[in-house]
Write an enzyme that holds these catalytic residues in place. Structure first.
Site, PDB file in Angstrom:
ATOM      1  N   SER A   1      45.137  34.958  40.984  1.00 26.72           N
ATOM      2  CA  SER A   1      43.876  34.793  41.707  1.00 26.72           C
ATOM      3  C   SER A   1      43.901  33.463  42.449  1.00 26.72           C
ATOM      4  CB  SER A   1      42.693  34.808  40.740  1.00 26.72           C
ATOM      5  OG  SER A   1      41.563  34.248  41.389  1.00 26.72           O
TER       6      SER A   1
ATOM      7  N   HIS B   1      45.669  38.315  44.237  1.00 27.82           N
ATOM      8  CA  HIS B   1      44.263  38.654  43.968  1.00 27.82           C
ATOM      9  C   HIS B   1      43.332  37.716  44.740  1.00 27.82           C
ATOM     10  CE1 HIS B   1      41.160  40.545  41.416  1.00 27.82           C
ATOM     11  NE2 HIS B   1      40.588  39.360  41.369  1.00 27.82           N
TER      12      HIS B   1
ATOM     13  N   ASP C   1      39.422  36.796  45.411  1.00 26.48           N
ATOM     14  CA  ASP C   1      38.060  36.931  44.898  1.00 26.48           C
ATOM     15  C   ASP C   1      37.058  36.605  45.989  1.00 26.48           C
ATOM     16  OD1 ASP C   1      38.377  37.647  42.096  1.00 26.48           O
ATOM     17  OD2 ASP C   1      39.369  35.706  41.881  1.00 26.48           O
TER      18      ASP C   1
ATOM     19  N   MET D   1      33.253  36.339  47.032  1.00 24.80           N
ATOM     20  CA  MET D   1      31.933  36.169  46.405  1.00 24.80           C
ATOM     21  C   MET D   1      30.908  35.760  47.449  1.00 24.80           C
ATOM     22  SD  MET D   1      32.964  34.115  42.952  1.00 24.80           S
ATOM     23  CE  MET D   1      34.492  34.484  42.056  1.00 24.80           C
TER      24      MET D   1
ATOM     25  N   HIS E   1      39.125  41.734  45.588  1.00 24.99           N
ATOM     26  CA  HIS E   1      38.046  41.995  44.626  1.00 24.99           C
ATOM     27  C   HIS E   1      36.731  41.565  45.267  1.00 24.99           C
ATOM     28  CE1 HIS E   1      36.304  40.714  40.404  1.00 24.99           C
ATOM     29  NE2 HIS E   1      35.567  41.631  41.001  1.00 24.99           N
TER      30      HIS E   1
ATOM     31  N   MET F   1      33.018  40.856  45.273  1.00 26.19           N
ATOM     32  CA  MET F   1      31.819  40.571  44.463  1.00 26.19           C
ATOM     33  C   MET F   1      30.691  40.277  45.439  1.00 26.19           C
ATOM     34  SD  MET F   1      33.755  38.355  41.538  1.00 26.19           S
ATOM     35  CE  MET F   1      35.220  38.156  42.562  1.00 26.19           C
TER      36      MET F   1
ATOM     37  N   MET G   1      36.665  43.662  33.952  1.00 26.15           N
ATOM     38  CA  MET G   1      36.350  42.233  33.855  1.00 26.15           C
ATOM     39  C   MET G   1      36.301  41.835  32.382  1.00 26.15           C
ATOM     40  SD  MET G   1      36.056  41.315  37.001  1.00 26.15           S
ATOM     41  CE  MET G   1      35.755  39.602  36.600  1.00 26.15           C
TER      42      MET G   1
ATOM     43  N   GLY H   1      36.219  31.164  37.985  1.00 31.95           N
ATOM     44  CA  GLY H   1      37.484  31.135  37.267  1.00 31.95           C
ATOM     45  C   GLY H   1      37.350  30.248  36.038  1.00 31.95           C
TER      46      GLY H   1
ATOM     47  N   ASP I   1      40.844  41.327  34.441  1.00 26.68           N
ATOM     48  CA  ASP I   1      40.543  40.120  35.216  1.00 26.68           C
ATOM     49  C   ASP I   1      39.624  39.188  34.439  1.00 26.68           C
ATOM     50  OD1 ASP I   1      40.079  38.283  37.225  1.00 26.68           O
ATOM     51  OD2 ASP I   1      39.002  39.656  38.541  1.00 26.68           O
ATOM     52  N   GLY I   2      40.113  37.978  34.176  1.00 27.37           N
ATOM     53  CA  GLY I   2      39.274  36.933  33.592  1.00 27.37           C
ATOM     54  C   GLY I   2      39.790  36.419  32.266  1.00 27.37           C
ATOM     55  N   GLY I   3      40.129  35.139  32.227  1.00 33.10           N
ATOM     56  CA  GLY I   3      40.570  34.530  30.976  1.00 33.10           C
ATOM     57  C   GLY I   3      41.903  35.053  30.471  1.00 33.10           C
TER      58      GLY I   3
END
Ligand code: DX5
Ligand code: ZN
Length: 232
Positions: free
Chosen positions: A17, A42, A44, A46, A75, A77, A146, A153, A184-186
């Protein structure tokens, strides 16, 4: 019936990302992660409305496109997403993923993404039920689960989403469809193997890829592909 996707022997696909990249040197950063073994890129997007943060738009996707040959995994958002699909497809997005909560007609949105020549992805917020796609599996190329609340992030992985990955994998395998599961995430070297064990094919990682500067990217990506399940 199309063949079901399997996880390559080399490990899950890694989609860094760029949210965690140095925004002042984005071209260099994306070239570096591709050279370091990234499978997808990736991005993001937003809007400050659907999520509380504002990032980038189609112009940045377009500017980065000539710098990479790996697929651009976009992605969205943003709400509504529909008015912007064409701009992202024209900018070079290969995969466009949307949140069902971003508009009233998810199926129409997915069909439009395919019409525009991109792969259609559905994003599951931590609260989005798996049944959301049950009646439109044929129109889905990818699901993006997610494992944090979208918007930022660097958040901690929500292990509560692992059973959701398993449920989606069962649903997709039963249907015998060629739908990839991405998380996606962490995602870290500790949580990556948990996602793969639950059924994921692809992993998004921002912090875990971009930490340590360009000389660390190859090692960071290799660590995420490692199939070793670390003790909890
Ligand atoms: C969150 C984004 C993620 C995020 C991942 O809304 O969708 O892609 O950038 O970042 P890390 O890997 O740092 O959790
Ligand atoms: Zn993302």
């Amino acid at each position: 019936m199309s063949p079901r996707p399997t996880i390559p022997a080399s490990g899950p696909l890694i989609s860094p990302s760029i949210l965690a990249a140095d925004f002042a040197r984005l071209g260099e950063e994306v070239r570096a992660v591709e050279a370091a073994g990234a499978d997808w890129l990736h991005i993001d997007v937003m809007d400050g409305v659907f999520v509380p943060n504002i990032t980038i738009g189609p112009q940045v996707v377009k500017a980065l496109k000539p710098h990479v040959s790996i697929p651009m995994d976009v992605h969205l958002m943003i709400a509504p997403a529909d008015p912007h699909l064409e701009a992202f497809a024209e900018a070079g997005a290969d995969i466009i993923s949307v949140h069902p909560e971003a508009g009233p007609h998810l199926n129409r949105t997915l069909k439009r993404i395919r019409e525009l020549g991109a792969k259609a992805g559905v994003v599951f917020n931590p609260s989005t039920p798996v049944e959301t796609i049950e009646w439109m599996l044929e129109d889905v190329d990818l699901v993006l689960v997610m494992s944090v609340n979208p918007g930022f992030g660097g958040q901690s992985f929500m292990a509560s989403q692992l059973p959701k990955i398993e449920r989606l994998r069962t649903m997709i395998d039963r249907a015998g469809l060629n739908i990839l599961i991405e998380v996606d995430g962490g995602v870290t070297a500790v949580t990556a193997p948990q996602c793969v064990a639950a059924g994921a094919h692809a992993l998004v990682a921002g912090t875990a890829v971009f930490k340590g500067g360009a000389q660390a990217y190859a090692q960071n990506i290799a660590a995420l592909k490692s199939p070793v399940l670390a003790p909890a």
